[in-house]
Design a protein around this motif. Structure first.
Motif, mmCIF file in Angstrom:
data_model
loop_
_atom_site.group_PDB
_atom_site.id
_atom_site.type_symbol
_atom_site.label_atom_id
_atom_site.label_comp_id
_atom_site.label_asym_id
_atom_site.label_seq_id
_atom_site.Cartn_x
_atom_site.Cartn_y
_atom_site.Cartn_z
ATOM 1 N N ALA A 84 108.822 57.826 27.292
ATOM 2 C CA ALA A 84 109.842 58.599 26.621
ATOM 3 C C ALA A 84 109.458 60.114 27.087
ATOM 4 O O ALA A 84 110.455 61.061 27.389
ATOM 5 N N ASP A 85 108.147 60.554 27.029
ATOM 6 C CA ASP A 85 107.748 61.866 27.243
ATOM 7 C C ASP A 85 107.983 62.160 28.633
ATOM 8 O O ASP A 85 108.768 63.343 28.638
ATOM 9 N N LYS A 86 107.552 61.349 29.537
ATOM 10 C CA LYS A 86 108.096 61.709 31.102
ATOM 11 C C LYS A 86 109.543 61.870 31.436
ATOM 12 O O LYS A 86 109.831 62.558 32.071
ATOM 13 N N ILE A 87 110.321 60.811 30.363
ATOM 14 C CA ILE A 87 111.795 61.212 30.667
ATOM 15 C C ILE A 87 112.280 62.297 30.119
ATOM 16 O O ILE A 87 113.079 62.813 30.928
ATOM 17 N N MET A 88 111.781 62.870 28.990
ATOM 18 C CA MET A 88 112.529 64.051 28.761
ATOM 19 C C MET A 88 112.004 65.200 29.571
ATOM 20 O O MET A 88 112.788 66.110 29.720
ATOM 21 N N GLU A 89 110.891 65.211 30.256
ATOM 22 C CA GLU A 89 110.312 66.270 30.933
ATOM 23 C C GLU A 89 110.979 66.270 32.461
ATOM 24 O O GLU A 89 110.602 67.225 33.264
ATOM 25 N N SER A 90 111.473 65.079 32.823
ATOM 26 C CA SER A 90 111.880 64.998 34.119
ATOM 27 C C SER A 90 113.192 65.634 34.661
ATOM 28 O O SER A 90 113.861 65.795 33.821
ATOM 29 N N PRO A 91 112.935 66.220 35.771
ATOM 30 C CA PRO A 91 114.254 66.976 36.262
ATOM 31 C C PRO A 91 115.566 65.881 36.358
ATOM 32 O O PRO A 91 116.403 66.410 36.225
#
Length: 361
Positions: free
Chosen positions: A152-159
């Motif tokens: 979830a964290d990577k999803i939020m930070e992904s462009p």
């Protein structure tokens, strides 16, 4: 019980099929004695041909053969009846099994709830309501999200996620921002699941588009290369034809200029031709018995050889063979000459070499 019924039907079908093939073989063998073509037709169009053959009047058709046909007809009928029974019994058994399975627990959860299983009432409340003041609810809220989407964290930070959210209509963008800020766990999980699904579909579409573009580019390059090769072959053929035409023109002009060149200049003797003339001179210069030095005829013959021009055309292989044969014939010893060449033989050699006859004396 159902398995026993199915096993019994399968066993009965096997027995009837084997019996049908056995009686089919026997009846075809009987029909073969009457007509081989009729027997072949019976194999292809059975049992219609059997029925027609059975009722046609014929001689030599005994009771045993009739019983074979009757048993074959009974086996076909039994096979048809068994097929009807199977078509009724088997679907009913399968339907009962499916109905029994459908009586179990039905999952009525939403698609975004399938990966989440709350173990108690507190977790259920955490999934349905986010209370920032309740530490336990907040902990369960994030635990449920990470359980469904560990990244979830990577999803939020992904462009990609930012671009995906910005590509939505303005109302949906506000709704996504609200859910990420204060939405329930189920709403956040639904947002992430929707993003992943659409991203997967987009990547598949992008991959297919790139693949199609690559294929189209490869096809275009192949066609261009094929066109270039055809143009190169065409240009090569044109150059070859032009070179052949120029060569033929040069040959024609050379052949046309040969007579004029022959009128102005004489061809020089080749090395082989000079050697041959020296040999002829040596033969003519051989001493004659009873004479001192060269005779007048020898001097005249040597002078004719010296002044004779070179042949207009150099002798070919066949002409050279013919020349050697004629020279050997001329040099054949004359009876009474004691091996010396006579004047006539020397004149003939000079005429053969120069192509001009010696003057008569």
């Amino acid at each position: 019980m159902d398995s026993i019924i199915i096993f019994g039907l399968c066993l009965a079908a096997l027995v009837i099929i084997v019996a049908s093939f056995w009686y089919l073989f026997q009846t075809v063998r009987i029909m073969w004695t009457f007509s081989s073509l009729l027997a072949i037709a019976a194999v292809i169009f059975s049992p219609l041909v059997h029925i027609v053959f059975y009722f046609i009047p014929k001689d030599g058709f005994d009771q045993y053969e009739k019983s074979m046909f009757k048993k074959y007809f009974l086996s076909i009928a039994a096979l048809g009846i068994l097929g009807i029974v199977v078509s009724i019994v088997i679907p009913s058994i399968i339907g009962q099994d499916q109905a029994g399975e459908m009586t179990g627990e039905v999952d009525t959860s939403q698609p975004w709830d399938w990966d989440i299983r709350a173990e108690n009432q507190e977790e259920v409340l955490a999934l349905t309501a986010a209370d920032p003041n309740d530490d336990k609810a907040a902990e369960l809220h994030f635990e449920a999200i990470y359980q469904a989407h560990p990244d979830a964290d990577k999803i939020m930070e992904s462009p990609e996620f930012v671009s995906w959210a910005q590509s939505k209509p303005l109302e949906e963008q506000d709704n996504i921002a609200r859910i990420l800020e204060e939405g329930t766990a189920t709403e956040v999980i639904y947002i992430f699941s929707t993003f992943k699904k659409e991203l997967k579909d987009y990547r598949a579409y992008e991959y297919q588009a790139r693949r199609d573009n690559a294929q189209a580019l490869a096809q275009r390059e192949y066609q261009e290369k094929k066109s270039r090769d055809m143009e190169a072959i065409k240009a090569h053929n044109q150059r070859s034809q032009q070179a052949q035409y120029q060569q033929s023109q040069q040959q024609l002009s050379t052949q046309a200029s040969l007579p004029a060149q022959g009128a102005n200049t004489e061809r020089q003797l080749s090395y082989d031709e000079k050697l041959e003339r020296e040999r002829i001179k040596a033969l003519i210069s051989q001493p004659i018995k009873g004479s001192k030095g060269l005779t007048a005829s020898q001097t005249e013959q040597l002078l004719a050889l010296e002044q004779a021009p070179a042949p207009a055309v150099r002798r070919g292989y066949n002409e050279r063979l013919e020349y050697e044969r004629e020279k050997a014939r001329i040099r054949e010893p004359v009876k009474g000459s004691n091996g010396e060449l006579t004047r006539a033989q020397r004149d003939a050699l000079v005429s053969l070499e120069t192509g001009q006859s010696m003057p008569s004396r």
